[in-house]
Design a protein around this motif. Structure first.
Motif, mmCIF file in Angstrom:
data_model
loop_
_atom_site.group_PDB
_atom_site.id
_atom_site.type_symbol
_atom_site.label_atom_id
_atom_site.label_comp_id
_atom_site.label_asym_id
_atom_site.label_seq_id
_atom_site.Cartn_x
_atom_site.Cartn_y
_atom_site.Cartn_z
ATOM 1 N N ARG A 124 -24.166 -27.413 -15.480
ATOM 2 C CA ARG A 124 -25.288 -27.994 -16.004
ATOM 3 C C ARG A 124 -26.389 -27.357 -16.342
ATOM 4 N N TYR A 172 -19.729 -26.646 -11.269
ATOM 5 C CA TYR A 172 -20.436 -27.454 -12.539
ATOM 6 C C TYR A 172 -21.667 -27.834 -12.554
ATOM 7 N N GLU A 173 -22.577 -28.181 -11.086
ATOM 8 C CA GLU A 173 -23.880 -27.484 -10.948
ATOM 9 C C GLU A 173 -24.089 -26.385 -11.802
ATOM 10 N N THR A 204 -26.502 -25.462 -19.559
ATOM 11 C CA THR A 204 -26.525 -25.756 -20.886
ATOM 12 C C THR A 204 -27.668 -26.555 -21.236
ATOM 13 N N ASP A 246 -15.832 -33.947 -17.679
ATOM 14 C CA ASP A 246 -17.103 -34.411 -18.582
ATOM 15 C C ASP A 246 -16.323 -34.759 -19.485
ATOM 16 N N MET A 283 -16.136 -28.302 -16.934
ATOM 17 C CA MET A 283 -16.762 -29.674 -17.123
ATOM 18 C C MET A 283 -16.054 -29.846 -18.481
ATOM 19 N N GLU A 294 -17.203 -22.317 -15.416
ATOM 20 C CA GLU A 294 -18.028 -23.379 -15.553
ATOM 21 C C GLU A 294 -17.211 -24.294 -16.842
#
Length: 126
Positions: free
Chosen positions: A71, A67-68, A74, A43, A39, A35
């Protein structure tokens, strides 16, 4: 029986393995290394999902799901004042993950899609 999970390829372990809010915090959010890598690629290096999937040697749909999850975790840590710890996951390091670009010093994994630093696009000596 479910198919075994394929290890996700990452270029390096993070230098910092967690964050915590100021003051008291009660809960911890666990972010896996894959993960974190998704990111980092999407990102901070502006990779598309397709580029990220190729770099990590997984399907694009897998990158979207990772990614989901990253996100949401975080956001949960930031909004709810939780500590964020980066560890675990089914990952493998690239063989040449310590190679750096001579021009800018950024790490560039020569086993992955790019043999260049994303910052300056200079080829890394293999």
């Amino acid at each position: 029986m479910a198919r075994p999970r394929k290890p996700r390829r990452i270029c390096a372990y993070p230098d910092i393995m967690g964050f915590r809010p100021f003051g008291d915090y009660a809960d911890v959010v666990d972010l896996t290394l894959d993960e974190y890598e998704v990111m980092r690629l999407m990102d901070t290096l502006s990779y598309s999902q397709e580029e990220c999937a190729k770099q990590m040697d997984v399907a694009r749909s897998t990158v979207a799901a990772i990614y989901e999850s990253a996100r949401l975790k975080t956001a949960d840590a930031i909004i709810n004042g939780k500590s964020l710890v980066i560890h675990g996951g089914d990952v493998e390091l690239c063989r040449s993950s310590s190679t750096c670009c001579r021009r800018c010093g950024q790490k560039a994994c020569v086993d992955c899609e790019h043999g260049t630093s994303p910052q300056c696009k200079i080829n890394v000596t293999r």
